[in-house]
Write a protein that holds these residues in place. Structure first.
Motif, PDB file in Angstrom:
ATOM      1  N   PHE A   1       1.411   6.663  -6.893  1.00 27.70           N
ATOM      2  CA  PHE A   1       0.315   7.564  -7.267  1.00 27.70           C
ATOM      3  C   PHE A   1       0.707   9.024  -7.018  1.00 27.70           C
ATOM      4  N   ALA A   2       1.317   9.305  -5.870  1.00 26.24           N
ATOM      5  CA  ALA A   2       1.737  10.667  -5.565  1.00 26.24           C
ATOM      6  C   ALA A   2       2.795  11.132  -6.572  1.00 26.24           C
TER       7      ALA A   2
ATOM      8  N   PHE B   1      -4.900  11.089  -4.103  1.00 25.26           N
ATOM      9  CA  PHE B   1      -5.085   9.662  -3.847  1.00 25.26           C
ATOM     10  C   PHE B   1      -3.815   9.063  -3.248  1.00 25.26           C
ATOM     11  N   GLY B   2      -2.668   9.457  -3.771  1.00 27.63           N
ATOM     12  CA  GLY B   2      -1.400   8.972  -3.232  1.00 27.63           C
ATOM     13  C   GLY B   2      -1.159   9.432  -1.805  1.00 27.63           C
TER      14      GLY B   2
ATOM     15  N   ALA C   1      -1.909   3.741   4.812  1.00 28.32           N
ATOM     16  CA  ALA C   1      -1.027   2.571   4.859  1.00 28.32           C
ATOM     17  C   ALA C   1      -0.272   2.460   6.177  1.00 28.32           C
TER      18      ALA C   1
ATOM     19  N   ALA D   1       0.814   3.895  -3.023  1.00 28.95           N
ATOM     20  CA  ALA D   1       0.482   5.283  -2.714  1.00 28.95           C
ATOM     21  C   ALA D   1       1.607   6.224  -3.150  1.00 28.95           C
TER      22      ALA D   1
ATOM     23  N   HIS E   1      -4.610  12.131  -8.761  1.00 28.49           N
ATOM     24  CA  HIS E   1      -3.552  11.148  -8.498  1.00 28.49           C
ATOM     25  C   HIS E   1      -2.735  11.538  -7.268  1.00 28.49           C
TER      26      HIS E   1
ATOM     27  N   PHE F   1      -7.322   0.925   1.571  1.00 29.40           N
ATOM     28  CA  PHE F   1      -6.761   1.693   0.464  1.00 29.40           C
ATOM     29  C   PHE F   1      -6.610   0.818  -0.770  1.00 29.40           C
TER      30      PHE F   1
ATOM     31  N   ALA G   1       0.833  -1.206   0.000  1.00 35.08           N
ATOM     32  CA  ALA G   1       0.000   0.000   0.000  1.00 35.08           C
ATOM     33  C   ALA G   1       0.869   1.258   0.000  1.00 35.08           C
TER      34      ALA G   1
ATOM     35  N   GLY H   1      -3.396   7.560   0.522  1.00 34.51           N
ATOM     36  CA  GLY H   1      -2.867   6.205   0.662  1.00 34.51           C
ATOM     37  C   GLY H   1      -1.675   6.136   1.596  1.00 34.51           C
ATOM     38  N   LEU H   2      -0.795   7.129   1.544  1.00 33.69           N
ATOM     39  CA  LEU H   2       0.364   7.143   2.447  1.00 33.69           C
ATOM     40  C   LEU H   2      -0.069   7.208   3.906  1.00 33.69           C
TER      41      LEU H   2
ATOM     42  N   GLY I   1      -9.510   1.221  -3.252  1.00 35.61           N
ATOM     43  CA  GLY I   1      -8.936   1.891  -4.418  1.00 35.61           C
ATOM     44  C   GLY I   1      -9.059   1.023  -5.663  1.00 35.61           C
TER      45      GLY I   1
END
Length: 158
Positions: free
Chosen positions: A26-27, A73-74, A81, A23, A70, A90, A19, A77-78, A94
């Motif tokens: 994505f970032a 979302f990243g 996670a 993430a 994006h 996530f 995850a 997610g960070l 996701g």
């Protein structure tokens, strides 16, 4: 941090590591979407909509909104996670979201204002693979942590 604190710090489980990696990617993709050269036709990028001519790596159609999604979302997610349940949500959530986005991209007429993200064929294939990959990872990657008892142990017997 003292040696004792490091010794007692919980190790990240595999699902959390996946995850975190997803993430972070994505970032990074969200940031790279704003970098001329990495994003071709950068001067043709619009805030949103199917008229954006910018393409990440010359393949994936992007807009300012697409890049911000994006990046956000990243970052979410960070944060998620950091905890086992958050990592699973996530990835699985996701993944489900990306499958919905794939269906959306498949169903819409891409030359209309409904394509506000925007998406193209390359985006759709990527959304399909990301959706299945993230969903499967979130649901199936298991470190025997946070899963309760063994599946073959009836709940009403010791």
């Amino acid at each position: 941090m003292t040696r004792d604190a490091r010794d007692h710090a919980p190790a990240r489980l595999a699902v959390q590591k996946v995850a975190l990696a997803a993430a972070a990617v994505f970032a990074l993709i969200g940031i790279l979407g704003f970098v001329p050269g990495v994003t071709t036709h950068y001067g043709e990028m619009t805030f949103a909509g199917h008229h954006s001519g910018a393409e990440l790596f010359g393949v994936f159609q992007v807009s300012v909104l697409h890049n911000l999604v994006h990046l956000l979302f990243g970052l979410v997610g960070l944060v998620m996670a950091r905890r086992l349940a958050g990592a699973r949500v996530f990835l699985a959530g996701g993944g489900a979201l990306y499958l919905v986005l794939w269906l959306y991209g498949f169903a819409i007429d891409r030359d209309t204002p409904v394509n506000f993200v925007p998406v193209n064929d390359a985006d759709n294939w990527l959304h399909l693979f990301l959706g299945f990959g993230m969903l499967a990872t979130g649901l199936l990657l298991n470190d025997d942590a946070g899963t309760g008892g063994r599946l073959d142990t009836p709940f009403d017997r010791p």
